[in-house]
Design a protein around this motif. Sequence first.
Motif, PDB file in Angstrom:
ATOM      1  N   UNK A  59      49.533 -47.778   1.150  1.00 35.40           N
ATOM      2  CA  UNK A  59      48.684 -48.247   0.066  1.00 35.40           C
ATOM      3  C   UNK A  59      49.456 -48.998  -1.007  1.00 35.40           C
ATOM      4  N   UNK A  60      50.586 -48.454  -1.414  1.00 35.63           N
ATOM      5  CA  UNK A  60      51.399 -49.133  -2.429  1.00 35.63           C
ATOM      6  C   UNK A  60      52.076 -50.373  -1.859  1.00 35.63           C
ATOM      7  N   UNK A  61      52.407 -50.328  -0.593  1.00 34.34           N
ATOM      8  CA  UNK A  61      52.961 -51.517   0.049  1.00 34.34           C
ATOM      9  C   UNK A  61      51.952 -52.660  -0.006  1.00 34.34           C
ATOM     10  N   UNK A  62      50.703 -52.359   0.266  1.00 37.23           N
ATOM     11  CA  UNK A  62      49.672 -53.377   0.165  1.00 37.23           C
ATOM     12  C   UNK A  62      49.461 -53.851  -1.260  1.00 37.23           C
ATOM     13  N   UNK A  63      49.537 -52.930  -2.206  1.00 34.95           N
ATOM     14  CA  UNK A  63      49.319 -53.278  -3.614  1.00 34.95           C
ATOM     15  C   UNK A  63      50.432 -54.158  -4.161  1.00 34.95           C
ATOM     16  N   UNK A  64      51.686 -53.830  -3.833  1.00 32.37           N
ATOM     17  CA  UNK A  64      52.827 -54.527  -4.411  1.00 32.37           C
ATOM     18  C   UNK A  64      53.354 -55.665  -3.540  1.00 32.37           C
ATOM     19  N   UNK A  65      52.958 -55.683  -2.280  1.00 32.25           N
ATOM     20  CA  UNK A  65      53.350 -56.787  -1.412  1.00 32.25           C
ATOM     21  C   UNK A  65      54.732 -56.680  -0.805  1.00 32.25           C
ATOM     22  N   UNK A  66      55.400 -55.544  -0.983  1.00 39.29           N
ATOM     23  CA  UNK A  66      56.697 -55.277  -0.357  1.00 39.29           C
ATOM     24  C   UNK A  66      56.690 -53.822   0.093  1.00 39.29           C
ATOM     25  N   UNK A  67      57.557 -53.442   1.038  1.00 40.50           N
ATOM     26  CA  UNK A  67      57.584 -52.046   1.486  1.00 40.50           C
ATOM     27  C   UNK A  67      57.926 -51.082   0.346  1.00 40.50           C
ATOM     28  N   UNK A  68      57.149 -50.014   0.248  1.00 38.30           N
ATOM     29  CA  UNK A  68      57.337 -49.014  -0.803  1.00 38.30           C
ATOM     30  C   UNK A  68      57.454 -47.628  -0.181  1.00 38.30           C
ATOM     31  N   UNK A  69      58.480 -46.887  -0.592  1.00 35.60           N
ATOM     32  CA  UNK A  69      58.673 -45.491  -0.215  1.00 35.60           C
ATOM     33  C   UNK A  69      58.531 -44.634  -1.464  1.00 35.60           C
ATOM     34  N   UNK A  70      57.847 -43.503  -1.357  1.00 34.82           N
ATOM     35  CA  UNK A  70      57.680 -42.610  -2.501  1.00 34.82           C
ATOM     36  C   UNK A  70      58.404 -41.292  -2.264  1.00 34.82           C
ATOM     37  N   UNK A  71      59.043 -40.806  -3.312  1.00 32.88           N
ATOM     38  CA  UNK A  71      59.643 -39.470  -3.324  1.00 32.88           C
ATOM     39  C   UNK A  71      58.721 -38.609  -4.167  1.00 32.88           C
ATOM     40  N   UNK A  72      58.005 -37.669  -3.545  1.00 35.57           N
ATOM     41  CA  UNK A  72      56.876 -36.992  -4.182  1.00 35.57           C
ATOM     42  C   UNK A  72      57.309 -35.723  -4.912  1.00 35.57           C
ATOM     43  N   UNK A  73      57.976 -35.910  -6.043  1.00 36.17           N
ATOM     44  CA  UNK A  73      58.412 -34.766  -6.840  1.00 36.17           C
ATOM     45  C   UNK A  73      57.260 -34.055  -7.542  1.00 36.17           C
ATOM     46  N   UNK A  74      56.088 -34.670  -7.565  1.00 34.74           N
ATOM     47  CA  UNK A  74      54.926 -33.978  -8.122  1.00 34.74           C
ATOM     48  C   UNK A  74      54.489 -32.815  -7.223  1.00 34.74           C
ATOM     49  N   UNK A  75      55.013 -32.766  -5.998  1.00 31.67           N
ATOM     50  CA  UNK A  75      54.739 -31.646  -5.099  1.00 31.67           C
ATOM     51  C   UNK A  75      55.790 -30.549  -5.212  1.00 31.67           C
ATOM     52  N   UNK A  76      56.734 -30.725  -6.125  1.00 28.77           N
ATOM     53  CA  UNK A  76      57.761 -29.717  -6.365  1.00 28.77           C
ATOM     54  C   UNK A  76      57.137 -28.498  -7.042  1.00 28.77           C
ATOM     55  N   UNK A  77      57.790 -27.367  -6.918  1.00 32.18           N
ATOM     56  CA  UNK A  77      57.368 -26.162  -7.636  1.00 32.18           C
ATOM     57  C   UNK A  77      57.252 -26.474  -9.124  1.00 32.18           C
TER      58      UNK A  77
END
Length: 326
Positions: free
Chosen positions: A34-52
């Motif tokens: 989804x973010x890759x489509x939004x920004x037009x380049x490959x995007x990887x997310x590190x999901x620290x919001x899923x941290x304890x």
Amino acid sequence: MTTARTLIDLAAIEEAARRIAGHLVRTPTAPSPGLTGLLGVPVTVKLELLQRTGSFKSRGATAKLLSLTEAEGAAGVVAVSGGNHGIAVAEMAGVLGIAAAVCMPESASSSTVAACRATGADVRLTPDVAGAFALAGELRAAGRTMVHPFDDPIVAAAQGTVGLELAEDAGELTDVLVSVGGGGLVSGVAAALQARRPGVRVWGVETEGAEAMSAALAAGAPTPVALSSIVTSLSAPSVSALTLDHVRALVEEVLVVSDAEAVRGSLDLAAHAKVWAEPAAGCLLPAARRVVDRVGPEARLGLVVCGGNTGVRDLLGFAERFGVAF
């Protein structure tokens, strides 16, 4: 002039990773179509919001608490926070059987205050962040150990475990964006990436009215700033010499976006990445657009989605306040 001797090294970050292992989550690192489509380049997310506790802050808090001597643990700890650091210290101290006092400005959200109190922590509210630091200083003088949100090599090294995991788990990256409050996260992540992926550029992101790192870079030293941003989890009254040294040496640039852009970014993360992130993480998206404009289509972005401790009512209220459509 900053020297390598002043900076956190890979050995310290790896030691922090061993110390906190078993207490925390190795959060997902994943491509975001989804973010890759939004920004037009490959995007990887590190999901620290899923941290304890819902943010990366548990890493530094846990490492510091586990480093205490038996006498220090018995005397208890104190923390200053406008949000996530307080929640992290309160919960992890409760898990480890350590008494915690959390000093918070009255601007902290009611949900954050409630989350800290639910752990059994002693929450002390003050008129502003400066007052919270002053009260924490008094409690420290009375015998408690300060668990500082960023001005502590143990804490910063533990935040660097985010970068260590990103380096190990992500595909090709050219640029990584990290939110900046006091600078502990960006310092640790930049140190880890410098060691493991030295060609990757790291960009810091602040919001207007919470520009402690930008002010320090301009002044050449940590300097107090007036705080007005709605993003209280990035609202440090100043950075530290420790974090400033890291940003000077290892960070490409600190970009500043508006509160409205940060709120829009949180809504875009919900719509396109399918994650509910706070504006402290939402600020990465407008900054990412600037990075793509500079770097060009060859950019391969990594976004450290630092936390998700914002309620629906709060975020939609900010959107209405700034006229951000959703």
